[in-house]
Design a protein around this motif. Structure first.
Motif, PDB file in Angstrom:
ATOM      1  N   LYS A   1       0.838  -1.199   0.000  1.00 28.95           N
ATOM      2  CA  LYS A   1       0.000   0.000   0.000  1.00 28.95           C
ATOM      3  C   LYS A   1       0.874   1.251   0.000  1.00 28.95           C
ATOM      4  N   LEU A   2       0.510   2.206  -0.832  1.00 24.84           N
ATOM      5  CA  LEU A   2       1.261   3.454  -0.956  1.00 24.84           C
ATOM      6  C   LEU A   2       0.521   4.596  -0.273  1.00 24.84           C
ATOM      7  N   THR A   3       1.281   5.470   0.359  1.00 24.03           N
ATOM      8  CA  THR A   3       0.674   6.708   0.826  1.00 24.03           C
ATOM      9  C   THR A   3       0.352   7.565  -0.390  1.00 24.03           C
ATOM     10  N   LYS A   4      -0.520   8.530  -0.189  1.00 26.81           N
ATOM     11  CA  LYS A   4      -0.900   9.429  -1.278  1.00 26.81           C
ATOM     12  C   LYS A   4       0.322  10.166  -1.819  1.00 26.81           C
ATOM     13  N   ASN A   5       1.208  10.631  -0.933  1.00 19.01           N
ATOM     14  CA  ASN A   5       2.387  11.375  -1.373  1.00 19.01           C
ATOM     15  C   ASN A   5       3.325  10.516  -2.209  1.00 19.01           C
ATOM     16  N   ALA A   6       3.524   9.268  -1.795  1.00 14.86           N
ATOM     17  CA  ALA A   6       4.405   8.375  -2.541  1.00 14.86           C
ATOM     18  C   ALA A   6       3.831   8.057  -3.916  1.00 14.86           C
ATOM     19  N   ALA A   7       2.527   7.783  -3.965  1.00 12.99           N
ATOM     20  CA  ALA A   7       1.879   7.493  -5.253  1.00 12.99           C
ATOM     21  C   ALA A   7       1.949   8.701  -6.180  1.00 12.99           C
ATOM     22  N   ASP A   8       1.772   9.900  -5.617  1.00 15.06           N
ATOM     23  CA  ASP A   8       1.864  11.121  -6.422  1.00 15.06           C
ATOM     24  C   ASP A   8       3.246  11.252  -7.052  1.00 15.06           C
ATOM     25  N   CYS A   9       4.289  11.009  -6.262  1.00 12.96           N
ATOM     26  CA  CYS A   9       5.660  11.143  -6.766  1.00 12.96           C
ATOM     27  C   CYS A   9       5.977  10.108  -7.835  1.00 12.96           C
ATOM     28  N   LEU A  10       5.462   8.918  -7.686  1.00 11.85           N
ATOM     29  CA  LEU A  10       5.694   7.885  -8.702  1.00 11.85           C
ATOM     30  C   LEU A  10       4.957   8.217  -9.995  1.00 11.85           C
ATOM     31  N   ALA A  11       3.783   8.805  -9.862  1.00 10.44           N
ATOM     32  CA  ALA A  11       3.008   9.172 -11.044  1.00 10.44           C
ATOM     33  C   ALA A  11       3.586  10.394 -11.743  1.00 10.44           C
ATOM     34  N   ASN A  12       4.233  11.261 -10.982  1.00  6.82           N
ATOM     35  CA  ASN A  12       4.841  12.477 -11.545  1.00  6.82           C
ATOM     36  C   ASN A  12       6.183  12.690 -10.858  1.00  6.82           C
ATOM     37  N   VAL A  13       7.267  12.229 -11.483  1.00  7.34           N
ATOM     38  CA  VAL A  13       8.588  12.236 -10.836  1.00  7.34           C
ATOM     39  C   VAL A  13       9.098  13.654 -10.580  1.00  7.34           C
ATOM     40  N   LYS A  14       8.505  14.662 -11.210  1.00  8.67           N
ATOM     41  CA  LYS A  14       8.917  16.036 -10.939  1.00  8.67           C
ATOM     42  C   LYS A  14       8.663  16.414  -9.479  1.00  8.67           C
ATOM     43  N   LEU A  15       7.732  15.709  -8.837  1.00  7.92           N
ATOM     44  CA  LEU A  15       7.419  15.999  -7.438  1.00  7.92           C
ATOM     45  C   LEU A  15       8.490  15.497  -6.482  1.00  7.92           C
ATOM     46  N   LEU A  16       9.374  14.632  -6.958  1.00 11.10           N
ATOM     47  CA  LEU A  16      10.417  14.081  -6.094  1.00 11.10           C
ATOM     48  C   LEU A  16      11.328  15.165  -5.524  1.00 11.10           C
ATOM     49  N   ALA A  17      11.580  16.198  -6.302  1.00 14.29           N
ATOM     50  CA  ALA A  17      12.510  17.253  -5.882  1.00 14.29           C
ATOM     51  C   ALA A  17      12.050  17.952  -4.614  1.00 14.29           C
ATOM     52  N   GLU A  18      10.729  18.020  -4.401  1.00 13.98           N
ATOM     53  CA  GLU A  18      10.190  18.710  -3.232  1.00 13.98           C
ATOM     54  C   GLU A  18       9.605  17.744  -2.206  1.00 13.98           C
ATOM     55  N   ALA A  19       9.778  16.454  -2.445  1.00 24.95           N
ATOM     56  CA  ALA A  19       9.177  15.464  -1.546  1.00 24.95           C
ATOM     57  C   ALA A  19       9.885  15.429  -0.201  1.00 24.95           C
ATOM     58  N   GLN A  20       9.143  15.129   0.835  1.00 20.14           N
ATOM     59  CA  GLN A  20       9.717  14.973   2.165  1.00 20.14           C
ATOM     60  C   GLN A  20      10.550  13.696   2.225  1.00 20.14           C
ATOM     61  N   GLU A  21      11.510  13.700   3.116  1.00 16.12           N
ATOM     62  CA  GLU A  21      12.401  12.543   3.237  1.00 16.12           C
ATOM     63  C   GLU A  21      11.622  11.272   3.582  1.00 16.12           C
ATOM     64  N   LYS A  22      10.567  11.408   4.378  1.00 14.06           N
ATOM     65  CA  LYS A  22       9.748  10.255   4.747  1.00 14.06           C
ATOM     66  C   LYS A  22       9.132   9.609   3.508  1.00 14.06           C
ATOM     67  N   THR A  23       8.673  10.427   2.588  1.00 12.57           N
ATOM     68  CA  THR A  23       8.083   9.916   1.344  1.00 12.57           C
ATOM     69  C   THR A  23       9.140   9.242   0.479  1.00 12.57           C
ATOM     70  N   LEU A  24      10.312   9.847   0.393  1.00  7.80           N
ATOM     71  CA  LEU A  24      11.406   9.264  -0.396  1.00  7.80           C
ATOM     72  C   LEU A  24      11.832   7.913   0.175  1.00  7.80           C
ATOM     73  N   ASP A  25      11.892   7.818   1.494  1.00  8.99           N
ATOM     74  CA  ASP A  25      12.252   6.539   2.117  1.00  8.99           C
ATOM     75  C   ASP A  25      11.210   5.467   1.807  1.00  8.99           C
ATOM     76  N   GLU A  26       9.941   5.853   1.798  1.00 13.05           N
ATOM     77  CA  GLU A  26       8.882   4.896   1.458  1.00 13.05           C
ATOM     78  C   GLU A  26       9.041   4.389   0.032  1.00 13.05           C
ATOM     79  N   ILE A  27       9.300   5.298  -0.896  1.00 13.25           N
ATOM     80  CA  ILE A  27       9.468   4.911  -2.304  1.00 13.25           C
ATOM     81  C   ILE A  27      10.694   4.012  -2.473  1.00 13.25           C
ATOM     82  N   GLN A  28      11.771   4.363  -1.776  1.00 15.86           N
ATOM     83  CA  GLN A  28      12.979   3.545  -1.889  1.00 15.86           C
ATOM     84  C   GLN A  28      12.750   2.135  -1.365  1.00 15.86           C
ATOM     85  N   GLN A  29      11.984   2.019  -0.288  1.00 15.38           N
ATOM     86  CA  GLN A  29      11.652   0.699   0.254  1.00 15.38           C
ATOM     87  C   GLN A  29      10.893  -0.127  -0.792  1.00 15.38           C
ATOM     88  N   VAL A  30       9.956   0.508  -1.476  1.00 18.22           N
ATOM     89  CA  VAL A  30       9.188  -0.182  -2.517  1.00 18.22           C
ATOM     90  C   VAL A  30      10.105  -0.610  -3.670  1.00 18.22           C
TER      91      VAL A  30
END
Length: 255
Positions: free
Chosen positions: A200-229
């Motif tokens: 299961k993905l948080t909304k922020n993680a799913a948003d970043c995966l759908a639009n990678v431009k959001l990664l630049a401003e993503a919180q570290e918690k969201t980035l860690d979640e994506i990296q785990q996936v």
């Protein structure tokens, strides 16, 4: 026949007191394994012993692709010295090198992937003097991993449910999405029951995966979640956990 190319060293092994076996990711020839005779001698044709992330122009002799090539020259360029000042950034680069080594084949050129890998190393090296350097390193690593998957033909579907094709809408806060390695992409809540490997993905993680431009401003918690996936996804692709994975995950980071 001698071949000239541009290469990044992604693995080294001592062969003898004076020589090394190296794995090189080259722009034109792809990945090659070669013996660098005499590379550890004080005076050699390689500007000193070869190290992981040594980069520059090479000349190699390859009489048979079933055997090791012979590296005859390596004109090393100024490298990535700032990586030594940040263990996490270095581990991110080593993780990227491990993925390149494990997911590309010998003599299978990927010039765009080579350019992306080189740019990844340059970017992560240059950003070590900035604030939030762990956050920046992680976002660059995630971008490179997605580029790698695209270049080798394994890019997941990240803008819709793989199963029913329901589009993922960033503005829709009611959406509930998962990631499935077996499906190679996003799965919506109506289809998730058919995919036991889902995450299961948080909304922020799913948003970043759908639009990678959001990664630049993503919180570290969201980035860690994506990296785990992504680590779990690469584990499925490789049929084994990447050796460097534990060093780029939050619970193991001490930098």
């Amino acid at each position: 026949m001698l071949t000239k190319d541009t290469a990044i060293c992604i693995r080294t092994t001592d062969y003898s007191e004076t020589s090394q076996i190296v794995t090189l990711f080259t722009r034109a020839a792809g990945k090659i394994s070669a013996i660098a005779k005499g590379s550890k001698r004080p005076k050699s044709a390689f500007d000193g012993p070869l190290e992981v992330f040594s980069y520059g122009q090479i000349v190699f002799s390859d009489s048979s692709r079933e055997r090791l090539a012979t590296l005859t020259e390596f004109q090393q360029q100024p490298g990535f010295a700032d990586l030594a000042n940040n263990l996490f950034a270095l581990n991110c680069c080593l993780f990227g090198a491990e993925l390149v080594n494990g997911l590309t084949h010998d003599y299978d050129p990927h010039p765009q992937l080579f350019d992306s890998f080189l740019q990844f190393l340059h970017n992560i090296n240059e950003k070590q003097q900035t604030k939030n350097k762990r956050q920046i390193a992680l976002s660059l690593l995630i971008l490179f991993q997605l580029t790698l998957l695209r270049e080798i033909g394994l890019m997941p579907i990240l803008n819709a449910c793989v199963n029913c094709k329901t589009r993922y809408e960033i503005r829709d806060t009611s959406d509930e999405f998962y990631f499935s390695s077996s499906a190679n992409g996003l799965i919506c809540r109506d289809c998730e029951a058919s995919f036991p490997d889902k995450i299961k993905l948080t909304k922020n993680a799913a948003d970043c995966l759908a639009n990678v431009k959001l990664l630049a401003e993503a919180q570290e918690k969201t980035l860690d979640e994506i990296q785990q996936v992504l680590v779990k996804h690469f584990t499925e692709i490789l049929h084994r956990p990447p050796k460097m994975a534990k060093y780029v995950l939050l619970r193991n980071n001490t930098d």
